[in-house]
Scaffold this motif. Sequence first.
Motif, short mmCIF file in Angstrom:
data_model
loop_
_atom_site.label_atom_id
_atom_site.label_comp_id
_atom_site.label_asym_id
_atom_site.label_seq_id
_atom_site.Cartn_x
_atom_site.Cartn_y
_atom_site.Cartn_z
N THR A 264 0.84 -1.20 0.00
CA THR A 264 0.00 0.00 0.00
C THR A 264 0.88 1.25 0.00
OG1 THR A 264 -0.09 0.15 2.42
CG2 THR A 264 -1.70 -1.30 1.33
N ASP B 116 -1.34 -0.79 -4.00
CA ASP B 116 -2.78 -0.69 -3.76
C ASP B 116 -3.01 0.66 -3.09
OD1 ASP B 116 -5.39 -0.79 -3.03
OD2 ASP B 116 -5.31 -2.80 -2.14
N ARG C 160 -5.89 2.34 -2.85
CA ARG C 160 -7.31 2.62 -2.59
C ARG C 160 -7.50 3.25 -1.22
NH1 ARG C 160 -9.70 -3.20 -4.08
NH2 ARG C 160 -7.81 -3.76 -2.93
N GLU C 161 -6.69 2.86 -0.24
CA GLU C 161 -6.78 3.44 1.10
C GLU C 161 -5.62 4.41 1.30
OE1 GLU C 161 -9.27 2.98 3.08
OE2 GLU C 161 -10.24 1.50 1.77
N PRO D 34 -3.48 6.32 3.96
CA PRO D 34 -3.17 6.40 5.39
C PRO D 34 -2.97 7.84 5.84
CG PRO D 34 -1.26 5.64 4.17
CD PRO D 34 -2.38 5.73 3.19
N ARG E 129 -8.62 5.10 -5.91
CA ARG E 129 -9.98 5.62 -5.82
C ARG E 129 -10.01 7.14 -5.80
NH1 ARG E 129 -12.15 1.67 -0.93
NH2 ARG E 129 -12.41 -0.26 -2.18
N ASP E 130 -9.05 7.74 -5.07
CA ASP E 130 -9.07 9.19 -4.83
C ASP E 130 -7.77 9.80 -5.36
OD1 ASP E 130 -9.23 11.76 -3.95
OD2 ASP E 130 -9.32 11.28 -1.81
#
Length: 528
Positions: free
Chosen positions: A406, A428, A430-431, A433, A465-466
């Motif tokens: 990530t 990855d 998508r999240e 932190p 995603r963002d």
Amino acid sequence: MHRCLEIPEILLEILEIVFAAKNGYPDVAGLARTCRSFNGPALDVLWCTQLSLLPLVMCFPRDVLEFSSDKRSASITVKLAKVPSVQDWERPLLHAKRIRTVEPDRQFWMVATYKLDKNILQPLLQSCPSQSLLPNLRNLSYFVLSDSGHEDASYVSLLFMVFNPSSLRSLTFRSPRGLNPDDAKGFATKLSQCCKYIESIDVSLSLPSIEPYEYVEAFASLKNLKSFGSTLLGLVDISTDSFFSYDHTLTFPYPPTPAFFGYDHTLTLPQDAFPSIRNLRLTYCSASFALQLLKSIHSTELMDINLSITGHVAVDVLRELSSAITACPSWTESMRSLMLSMASSTMSDEDVRPLLALKQLRCLCLGNTGLVLDDHLLDDMAKAWPMLEHLHLMNDTPSRSASNATLKGLVPFTRYCPNLVSVGLRLDAREIPTLSNSKDLSHPASAVEDRSAISICMDVQSEIRDSAGVAAYLLDLFPKVTLRLAGGRGGFQQAAMWQRVSRIIDDKLEQTPQPMNRLHRLLVPQDF
């Protein structure tokens, strides 16, 4: 004239500084015409490195040369109108002894107005009254001189007429395709016997004139050889059915058999093979061939390994390669760069962990190994390689397994790798932190100024995603980051989102004023 300028070493140092400046060539040429004391050293600097033999040929009397224009390329071809006499050679030989390096420059060839005729080399060398055309040559890219199609027995004889074997230290050449295998092997043997003091060899192999292992066996006994590289020309990538190189005239069995390329051959090397090798590059070789060679090397100073392996590499063979690299205790201290690429494989994190023993590693590039990253592996890499500058772990082919690494996996590199300048990964994203909750280091103004800019090459298969949030996170983590995209096989929406991340970062950096560096702060008054 100041007495310091009478010392040759000081004068040469000054002339080289002048030559490296913006108007170096005309300035040094002017110094050469200033006085006799400057003339010789200035001419040595001007003639030291040449891009071709054109300047030397232009030293012949006008009646020796013939000029013909080519309307298509808007260039003028220089030919020999007659065979130069001994008297005609007087001026060219005066400058030939000053040449130390002959190497190509792609930009020069694109804009060159004058070009040598492709058949000029043979009559030129055969008429030369001295034993070697360039007696003090140390570095030679022979294909710059032999771009004439001479790939028969004359190719061999011409090569040894260009330089003095006892002076040559670096040689780049293409194996003559027109020779039969016996003559080609004799050529490799003669080269290794004549150039005993050579330190660097880079050979492009045009099969089927000679097998790769024959050059390796011929050069293995060279005591001073520090750098060896080989490239197979004209290979077809079975997975993409496209040519790797410019040479499209070769035909190979389809699919190529290991025996055809000599890959099933057992290397016969002396007990102390390659005792001084530091840099090894094999392009389009087999895994078994590379493995045999690595196990045979007796150098304790190997610093750089670059292997481009054809076809799929079984994971057990890949493990053997890793073991061969880390088995020598001296290599774990001397290794600085490791680049390994292949068509495909299934490397796991346990397979790559033995490489963590290479404590002095500056560069690691693993291509198409099938490695699936995670944050724990990235953390161990950052801790194991504090001198790391380049880290690229990419797969050109679409991966069925998503990355387990990530954005948080980048944090350890800000802590433990202050010299890092480029990273290539699939993450990855998508999240996103939160830096404040992960004990991340802040970036004071002095740290931002001192830290080098970092380039991140992101695989467009990376989930996201963002776009705005990812861009903000990367800028917080690396204030001087630039983002490049690679892969090109991700989804359209995914690729578009990463392109937006790149634009946001570029816009932010354009708006940020660049701080003064330390030298600027010392030279410019603070109240200026």
